[in-house]
Design a protein around this motif. Structure first.
Motif, short mmCIF file in Angstrom:
data_model
loop_
_atom_site.label_atom_id
_atom_site.label_comp_id
_atom_site.label_asym_id
_atom_site.label_seq_id
_atom_site.Cartn_x
_atom_site.Cartn_y
_atom_site.Cartn_z
N LEU A 7 0.83 -1.21 0.00
CA LEU A 7 0.00 0.00 0.00
C LEU A 7 0.87 1.26 0.00
O LEU A 7 0.68 2.16 -0.82
N VAL A 48 -9.50 0.33 5.99
CA VAL A 48 -9.91 0.24 4.58
C VAL A 48 -10.56 1.56 4.15
O VAL A 48 -10.36 2.02 3.03
N LEU A 51 -7.90 3.92 3.27
CA LEU A 51 -7.39 3.55 1.95
C LEU A 51 -8.32 4.14 0.87
O LEU A 51 -7.89 4.69 -0.14
N GLY A 52 -9.63 4.04 1.11
CA GLY A 52 -10.59 4.58 0.15
C GLY A 52 -10.45 6.09 -0.02
O GLY A 52 -10.51 6.62 -1.13
N PRO A 62 -9.92 2.15 -5.51
CA PRO A 62 -9.27 1.63 -4.31
C PRO A 62 -8.36 0.41 -4.57
O PRO A 62 -7.26 0.34 -4.05
N HIS A 63 -8.80 -0.50 -5.43
CA HIS A 63 -8.01 -1.73 -5.61
C HIS A 63 -6.62 -1.45 -6.19
O HIS A 63 -5.66 -2.19 -5.95
N LEU A 66 -3.58 -1.63 -4.02
CA LEU A 66 -3.10 -2.93 -3.50
C LEU A 66 -2.58 -3.82 -4.62
O LEU A 66 -2.29 -5.00 -4.39
N LEU A 67 -2.43 -3.26 -5.84
CA LEU A 67 -1.90 -4.06 -6.95
C LEU A 67 -0.41 -4.34 -6.73
O LEU A 67 0.31 -3.49 -6.21
#
Lengths: 69, 69
Positions: A7, A48, A51-52, A62-63, A66-67
């Motif tokens: 992250l 979370v 993170l958003g 958002p995703h 975390l890639l």
């Protein structure tokens, strides 16, 4: 890679792509600059929802934060 | 969609795809069953590390738990 380190690396990468300072990102995401700095170094375990807020401030989904890099 | 609701919907979807009960997922992820139940209903705002443990328990990459449905 540890998800918190992942992250942090993604936040830094996208922030730099956008040409934003940590100060600007912190302001947009409603956080302290020091929190963004710690988070980018992987020393914070944010929620979370936080993170958003970071994804919204960076204008990405958002995703994407975390890639795998 | 709110990121916490999105997470909950994805956890439930992947758990069912795997044929796991909430009890089994909670055990694998080191959480209480009631926490997994609340999280699937979107009433919890877990940490990123907890999201990572859920992804590991489901055998998927962390970002998959935040993909739009």
């Amino acid at each position: 890679m540890d998800v918190v380190l992942l992250l942090g690396a993604n936040v830094r990468r996208h922030r730099k792509l956008k040409g934003m300072s940590q100060e600007q990102l912190a302001l947009e995401a409603g956080m302290e600059r020091s929190y963004v700095s710690d988070l980018e170094r992987g020393t914070r375990n944010p929620s979370v929802r936080a993170l958003g807020r970071l994804a919204d401030a960076l204008g990405i989904a958002p995703h994407e934060l975390l890639l795998s890099i």
